[in-house]
Design a protein around this motif. Structure first.
Motif, short mmCIF file in Angstrom:
data_model
loop_
_atom_site.label_atom_id
_atom_site.label_comp_id
_atom_site.label_asym_id
_atom_site.label_seq_id
_atom_site.Cartn_x
_atom_site.Cartn_y
_atom_site.Cartn_z
N GLN A 20 0.69 -1.17 0.09
CA GLN A 20 0.03 0.07 -0.11
C GLN A 20 0.86 1.22 -0.04
O GLN A 20 1.28 1.72 1.05
CB GLN A 20 -0.93 -0.07 1.26
CG GLN A 20 -1.62 -1.36 1.28
CD GLN A 20 -2.64 -1.55 2.39
OE1 GLN A 20 -2.56 -0.74 3.47
NE2 GLN A 20 -3.77 -2.31 2.32
N HIS B 228 -6.03 2.45 3.99
CA HIS B 228 -7.41 1.74 4.29
C HIS B 228 -8.22 2.00 5.33
O HIS B 228 -7.75 2.43 6.10
CB HIS B 228 -7.20 0.22 3.97
CG HIS B 228 -6.11 -0.49 5.15
ND1 HIS B 228 -5.60 -1.61 4.99
CD2 HIS B 228 -5.47 0.06 6.24
CE1 HIS B 228 -4.50 -1.85 6.19
NE2 HIS B 228 -4.71 -0.74 7.00
N SER C 59 -9.41 -0.21 7.21
CA SER C 59 -9.03 -1.16 8.32
C SER C 59 -8.67 -0.44 9.66
O SER C 59 -8.80 -1.08 11.04
CB SER C 59 -7.88 -2.22 8.08
OG SER C 59 -8.22 -2.58 6.82
N ARG D 130 -3.47 6.45 -1.61
CA ARG D 130 -2.25 5.37 -1.81
C ARG D 130 -1.62 6.39 -3.11
O ARG D 130 -2.19 6.69 -3.99
CB ARG D 130 -2.81 4.07 -2.37
CG ARG D 130 -3.39 3.46 -1.30
CD ARG D 130 -3.62 1.93 -1.77
NE ARG D 130 -4.59 1.40 -0.69
CZ ARG D 130 -4.92 0.07 -0.78
NH1 ARG D 130 -4.74 -0.83 -1.57
NH2 ARG D 130 -5.72 -0.37 0.36
N PHE E 261 -3.46 -11.26 3.49
CA PHE E 261 -3.26 -9.93 4.21
C PHE E 261 -2.81 -10.17 5.55
O PHE E 261 -2.94 -11.24 6.08
CB PHE E 261 -4.66 -9.54 4.36
CG PHE E 261 -5.37 -9.34 3.05
CD1 PHE E 261 -5.24 -8.25 2.28
CD2 PHE E 261 -6.23 -10.08 2.38
CE1 PHE E 261 -5.70 -7.95 1.00
CE2 PHE E 261 -7.09 -9.97 1.46
CZ PHE E 261 -6.69 -8.93 0.80
N THR F 257 -5.28 -10.78 8.27
CA THR F 257 -6.44 -11.66 8.26
C THR F 257 -5.54 -13.16 8.00
O THR F 257 -4.76 -13.50 7.34
CB THR F 257 -7.51 -11.58 7.39
OG1 THR F 257 -6.86 -11.38 6.17
CG2 THR F 257 -8.64 -10.55 7.73
N GLY G 49 -11.49 -8.08 -0.78
CA GLY G 49 -10.38 -8.83 -0.01
C GLY G 49 -11.03 -9.31 1.37
O GLY G 49 -12.07 -8.29 1.98
N GLY H 220 -11.31 -12.12 5.06
CA GLY H 220 -10.60 -13.30 5.88
C GLY H 220 -10.88 -13.20 7.28
O GLY H 220 -11.80 -12.48 7.68
N ALA I 49 -13.26 -10.36 8.48
CA ALA I 49 -13.30 -8.77 8.19
C ALA I 49 -13.32 -8.97 6.68
O ALA I 49 -12.89 -9.88 5.93
CB ALA I 49 -12.10 -8.13 8.40
N1 PHE Z 1 -7.65 -3.65 3.83
C1 PHE Z 1 -7.59 -4.42 2.83
C2 PHE Z 1 -7.11 -3.55 1.60
O1 PHE Z 1 -7.42 -2.27 1.64
C3 PHE Z 1 -8.87 -4.93 2.39
C4 PHE Z 1 -9.31 -6.07 3.57
C5 PHE Z 1 -10.15 -5.59 4.63
C6 PHE Z 1 -8.73 -7.42 3.30
C7 PHE Z 1 -10.47 -6.74 5.43
C8 PHE Z 1 -9.29 -8.36 4.17
C9 PHE Z 1 -9.86 -7.97 5.36
O2 PHE Z 1 -6.76 -4.06 0.81
#
Ligand code: PHE
Length: 343
Positions: free
Chosen positions: A146, A170, A172, A196, A250, A253, A284, A286, A307
């Protein structure tokens, strides 16, 4: 005399003609003024009879003027009140919702019906929330996945370099904030803008929008993940849309997967949207890595969770057949006004 007849017969067509009448008879250089001037030079004998006549004449002119003036004034105000309610109104331009907002709202609606709440967080994040808590060790190559925009800021005491503040890559990071500040169960989605450092093209931009989701409780399994996302896709793209999961990686996950859907545009027949494979990747996902739970103060022996994260641009492209990401941020009204809706 002649003036009396003229005044009595006077019927102006408009206020301008009435004004001309006023100037002619009642003005400072008007006829009446003139007659009174002449009156001064008459004998007292004449004055007695003439005075009366003159005053009557003056009154006649004044009252005629007054009535006509009132007539025109009320005509003007009547005209104002005389609105034709059957005339079509003057249209005013109504904007349209941005396609990304439309799709974001649709995604939120679907997850809300499944009991997910919406959570938000800051776009400028620290390293902990964007990376470290999510199991990205320092110097880990996954951080390069990223391309991060760092925000320069003065170093705090005890800090070597001030490189730990960045634009979130992200959403997250919002999951971390949520887990840190509450107690399970969590069932939330996090819509938001992320950044990004990528060259801007039809397929990449330096910012885009995500919706991530998090579900943490006792006994949450991968089957729950699959079922939730399968249901989401049926709601968003219609019954019968196929899904497939491919193993992926990832840091946050384990196991991780990427989910593809059958191409919404060619329905599997092959088109350039799905690069003639019939499948397109949309997210994405997991099972949340136990390290992440522990980092956020959650008992990883007791709780499990899943997630997922998707880019709203990609979801929108597949819904409306948009092939150039740049359209979303160019503010071209010809593009935007195609998305008129009642929502
Ligand atoms: N955060 C990841 C991304 O930006 C996406 C993701 C979120 C993948 C949660 C798995 C679980 O690419």
């Amino acid at each position: 005399n002649q003036y009396t007849t003229e005044i009595e017969a006077f019927a102006p067509a408009n206020a301008d003609e009435l004004e001309a009448f006023r100037i002619k008879f009642l003005g400072t250089k008007g006829i009446i003024k003139d007659l009174f001037e002449q009156f001064k030079n008459t004998t007292p004998e004449e004055k007695r009879t003439l005075g009366k006549v003159l005053n009557q004449f003056k009154q006649l002119a004044e009252s005629k003027y007054q009535t006509l003036k009132e007539h025109f004034e009320s005509a003007v105000s009547n005209q104002k009140a005389d609105i034709d309610l059957t005339l079509p109104g003057e249209g005013f331009a109504v904007g349209s919702r941005h396609p990304l907002s439309l799709v974001r709202n649709e995604i939120i609606d679907i997850f809300k019906r499944l009991g997910f709440v919406v959570a938000e967080g800051p776009e400028i994040e620290d390293d902990w929330h964007n990376f470290s808590a999510l199991n990205f060790p320092p110097e880990h190559p996954a951080r390069d996945m990223q391309d991060t925009f760092f925000v320069s800021h003065p170093a705090k005491e005890g800090e070597d370099e001030a490189s730990n503040i960045a634009l979130r890559t992200h959403t997250s990071s919002v999951q971390v904030r949520m887990m840190e500040s509450g107690k399970p169960p969590f069932r939330a989605i996090m819509p938001g803008r992320v950044y990004r450092n990528e060259a801007i093209s039809a397929r990449a931009h330096c910012f885009f929008h995500q919706v991530e989701g998090l579900y943490i409780d006792e006994n949450v399994s991968f089957a729950d993940l699959k079922q939730t996302l399968y249901h989401f896709v049926q709601e968003l793209y219609g019954e019968g849309t196929q899904v497939r999961f491919r193993p992926s990686y990832f840091p946050f996950t384990e196991p991780s997967a990427e989910m593809d859907i059958s191409c919404t545009i060619c329905k599997g027949a092959g088109c350039n949207m799905c690069k003639y494979t019939g499948w397109v990747e949309i997210l994405g996902c997991g099972m949340v890595d136990p390290n992440v739970l522990t980092n956020c103060g959650i008992d990883a022996d007791k709780y499990t969770g899943f997630a997922f994260g998707m880019g709203i641009e990609r979801i929108t492209n597949l819904k409306y057949v948009i092939r150039d990401l740049r359209l979303f941020s160019e503010n071209d009204v010809r593009f935007l006004k195609q998305f008129k809706t009642d929502i």
